[in-house]
Motif scaffolding. Structure first.
Motif, short mmCIF file in Angstrom:
data_model
loop_
_atom_site.label_atom_id
_atom_site.label_comp_id
_atom_site.label_asym_id
_atom_site.label_seq_id
_atom_site.Cartn_x
_atom_site.Cartn_y
_atom_site.Cartn_z
N ALA A 101 -1.52 9.60 6.57
CA ALA A 101 -0.50 8.63 6.32
C ALA A 101 0.62 9.29 6.10
O ALA A 101 1.94 8.94 6.42
CB ALA A 101 -0.92 7.79 5.00
N SER A 102 0.95 10.61 5.26
CA SER A 102 2.31 11.26 5.26
C SER A 102 3.03 11.52 6.31
O SER A 102 4.33 11.53 6.34
CB SER A 102 1.81 12.53 4.52
N THR A 104 -2.79 17.58 4.46
CA THR A 104 -2.44 16.23 3.70
C THR A 104 -3.40 14.99 4.28
O THR A 104 -3.96 15.24 5.30
CB THR A 104 -1.08 16.12 3.39
N PHE A 105 -3.16 13.89 3.75
CA PHE A 105 -3.73 12.68 4.29
C PHE A 105 -2.73 12.18 5.33
O PHE A 105 -1.53 12.44 5.28
CB PHE A 105 -3.79 11.49 3.32
N SER A 131 0.45 5.20 -4.45
CA SER A 131 -0.65 4.32 -3.70
C SER A 131 -1.61 4.06 -4.84
O SER A 131 -2.02 4.61 -5.91
CB SER A 131 -1.33 5.04 -2.85
N PHE A 136 -4.53 2.43 -3.98
CA PHE A 136 -5.68 2.33 -3.24
C PHE A 136 -6.87 2.87 -4.39
O PHE A 136 -6.67 3.72 -5.30
CB PHE A 136 -5.87 3.44 -2.29
N ASN A 195 0.78 -1.30 0.04
CA ASN A 195 0.11 -0.06 -0.09
C ASN A 195 0.97 1.25 0.03
O ASN A 195 2.12 1.30 -0.03
CB ASN A 195 -0.80 0.02 1.26
N GLY A 196 0.12 2.38 -0.08
CA GLY A 196 1.07 3.63 -0.34
C GLY A 196 1.63 3.99 1.06
O GLY A 196 2.72 4.80 1.10
N THR A 197 1.04 3.49 2.22
CA THR A 197 1.68 4.13 3.39
C THR A 197 2.78 3.29 3.61
O THR A 197 3.83 3.67 4.11
CB THR A 197 0.64 3.49 4.73
N TYR A 199 -9.13 18.32 3.20
CA TYR A 199 -9.20 17.30 4.38
C TYR A 199 -9.79 18.30 5.89
O TYR A 199 -9.31 19.39 5.55
CB TYR A 199 -7.79 16.78 4.72
N GLY A 227 -2.60 -1.39 -2.69
CA GLY A 227 -1.35 -1.39 -3.32
C GLY A 227 -0.60 -0.15 -3.27
O GLY A 227 -1.13 0.99 -3.03
N ALA A 267 1.02 9.75 -3.97
CA ALA A 267 0.12 8.68 -3.62
C ALA A 267 -1.11 9.29 -4.74
O ALA A 267 -1.89 8.60 -5.24
CB ALA A 267 -0.24 8.52 -2.05
N GLN A 268 -1.11 10.62 -4.60
CA GLN A 268 -2.13 11.30 -5.47
C GLN A 268 -1.61 11.87 -6.73
O GLN A 268 -2.41 12.15 -7.47
CB GLN A 268 -3.14 12.26 -4.61
N VAL A 291 4.04 16.76 -0.64
CA VAL A 291 3.00 15.73 -1.31
C VAL A 291 2.44 16.12 -2.34
O VAL A 291 2.33 17.50 -2.53
CB VAL A 291 1.75 15.65 0.05
N LYS A 349 -7.50 6.21 -6.00
CA LYS A 349 -6.44 7.00 -6.35
C LYS A 349 -6.43 7.19 -8.02
O LYS A 349 -6.89 6.27 -8.65
CB LYS A 349 -5.06 6.47 -5.79
N ASP A 408 5.69 12.15 -1.93
CA ASP A 408 4.77 11.47 -1.50
C ASP A 408 3.54 11.60 -2.80
O ASP A 408 2.91 12.35 -2.92
CB ASP A 408 4.05 11.73 -0.28
C1 LIG Z 1 -3.87 7.50 0.02
C2 LIG Z 1 -2.55 8.35 0.33
C3 LIG Z 1 -1.47 7.51 1.17
C4 LIG Z 1 -1.55 6.40 1.55
O1 LIG Z 1 -1.64 5.27 0.69
P1 LIG Z 1 -2.53 3.91 1.15
O2 LIG Z 1 -2.33 3.03 -0.08
O3 LIG Z 1 -3.98 4.13 1.72
O4 LIG Z 1 -1.58 3.21 2.19
C5 LIG Z 1 -0.35 8.69 1.49
N1 LIG Z 1 -0.30 9.86 1.23
C6 LIG Z 1 -1.24 10.42 0.58
C7 LIG Z 1 -1.27 11.86 0.11
C8 LIG Z 1 -2.40 9.72 0.29
O5 LIG Z 1 -3.33 10.64 -0.44
#
Ligand SMILES: *Cc1c(COP(=O)(O)O)cnc(C)c1O
Length: 397
Positions: A86-87, A83-84, A196, A198, A57-59, A343, A209, A164-165, A136, A201, A162
């Protein structure tokens, strides 16, 4: 109407996705099957980096990046406040300390001036070592990596993207010899970049993933080890404490089908739809007399977004009106239009981080958390739906 219509996408790609899944089931190679290496090769080539290592996953992708760079206790890692979770979460999980930095009010991405202030503040405080920046690509727009790189270079810090997006976004930068421009894709900007898969995304799979990208051979080898229990010469030779973080072969096979559609038309489609939204919203806003200002997303010259979100800002310019975002969302919902708030809480205001020392003021992140609204955005919308959303947004405000 769906906020992000994954069912419509499946209907469009059903034949190829079903076949890909069936092939994996028949092969029995569910872990690290052929599709994983093939996907990694395709992604690395598209992004323009030497190594792509997929993971669970992205985390985890961010965690693997921090581990490869040896980031831990005593290290300050600078993260945007908007941000989300997880960052920033991964920083604490690795024993390091997240330091929250304000964002630019127009791009929503890390603000270089605020980063400078936060670094100075950490230096003055003398309890932490400034070690890395996690920038991010919020809502799909790449961060200002040229400016951020100048700062991390000066400070001898690592730069982590990061993405992810951001996957699919890009920036046009001058060629090293100054003659013309090169297009640099998201996930190629940091020392290490992550993404990520997810489902919601820009490039999503059918579960969790993620992936890590780097040009550095040493870090790539470390990540390869960390993602399989810190393996050494083989799986049962364990030379460091790692994770169990692999991408399932099924997900890789699905992603290969979806990646093809992403490159062929999906990325272009969301960019056309975003342009249409902005054109409609800017056009209509001129004619409304209400005290609410709707600001469409800002994309700087030379940048392309992957439109993970299409996010407007709703503000009361005079400062004395009141505006209730939940009421607007409820009215839109009644018309069949789903909206989201990404957010609602800046990182510095999260309960989980309440013990952290604050090194920087983050007024933009606070204001954005109260004023943003994300509208339905995905490649399977229609122009009629976009017009309807824009009209209802304006008339219900
Ligand atoms: C979704 C997201 C993550 C984490 O990704 P996961 O696959 O959900 O673990 C990390 N950083 C940002 C900015 C995200 O949007």
């Amino acid at each position: 109407m769906e906020f992000r219509d994954l069912k419509k996408q499946y209907a469009a790609l059903k034949q190829d996705i079903d076949q890909a899944m069936t092939e994996v089931a028949a092969s029995g190679a569910f872990i690290m099957g052929g599709a994983v290496k093939e996907l990694e090769h395709e992604l690395a080539q598209y992004v323009g980096v030497k190594h792509c290592l997929t993971c669970a996953n992205g985390t985890d992708a961010l965690t693997l990046a921090l581990k490869a760079l040896g980031i831990g206790k005593g290290d300050a890692v600078f993260v945007p406040d908007f941000t989300f979770f997880a960052s920033a979460e991964v920083v604490s999980l690795e024993g390091a300390t997240p330091v929250f930095v304000d964002v630019d009010p127009r791009t929503f991405n890390m603000d270089a001036k605020s980063l400078d202030d936060a670094i100075r503040s950490v230096h003055d405080n003398m309890t932490l070592r400034p070690k890395a920046v996690i920038a991010v690509d919020l809502f799909g727009l790449p961060a200002d990596f040229t400016t951020l790189r100048t700062i991390t270079k000066r400070e001898g810090m690592y730069l982590i993207e990061d993405g992810a997006q951001g996957f699919g976004g890009s920036v046009k930068l001058p060629k090293p010899d100054g003659e013309g421009f090169d297009v640099h894709r998201a996930c190629s900007f940091g020392d290490i970049a992550t993404t990520s898969f997810f489902p919601a995304k820009p490039l999503g799979c059918y579960g969790d993933g993620g992936a890590v990208f780097t040009n550095n051979d040493e870090w790539a080898a470390l990540i390869e080890s960390y993602r399989v229990h810190g393996k050494g010469s083989y799986k049962y030779d364990n030379v460091r404490i790692g994770l169990n973080s692999r991408l399932d072969t099924l997900q890789a096979a699905i992603l290969r089908v979806k990646f093809k559609a992403f490159k062929e038309h999906e990325l272009a489609d969301v960019n056309r739809f975003a342009e249409y939204y902005t054109q409609l919203i800017s056009g209509m806003t001129r004619f409304i007399k209400k005290e609410i200002l709707i600001t469409p997303p800002y994309i700087p010259e030379g940048y392309t977004s992957s439109w993970a979100q299409y996010t407007v800002q709703l503000s009361v310019p005079s400062g004395n009106g009141t505006f209730n975002r939940e009421v607007l969302q409820a009215k839109l919902k009644a018309k069949g239009i789903p909206t989201m708030v990404y957010y609602p809480t800046p990182m510095s205001a999260q309960t989980a981080f309440k013990e952290l020392h604050s090194f920087a003021l983050t007024p933009n992140a606070s204001r954005l958390s109260k004023s943003v609204l994300s509208l339905p955005m995905h490649p399977y919308l229609t122009r009629e739906e976009i017009r309807m959303v824009a009209e209802q947004l304006i008339s219900n405000i």
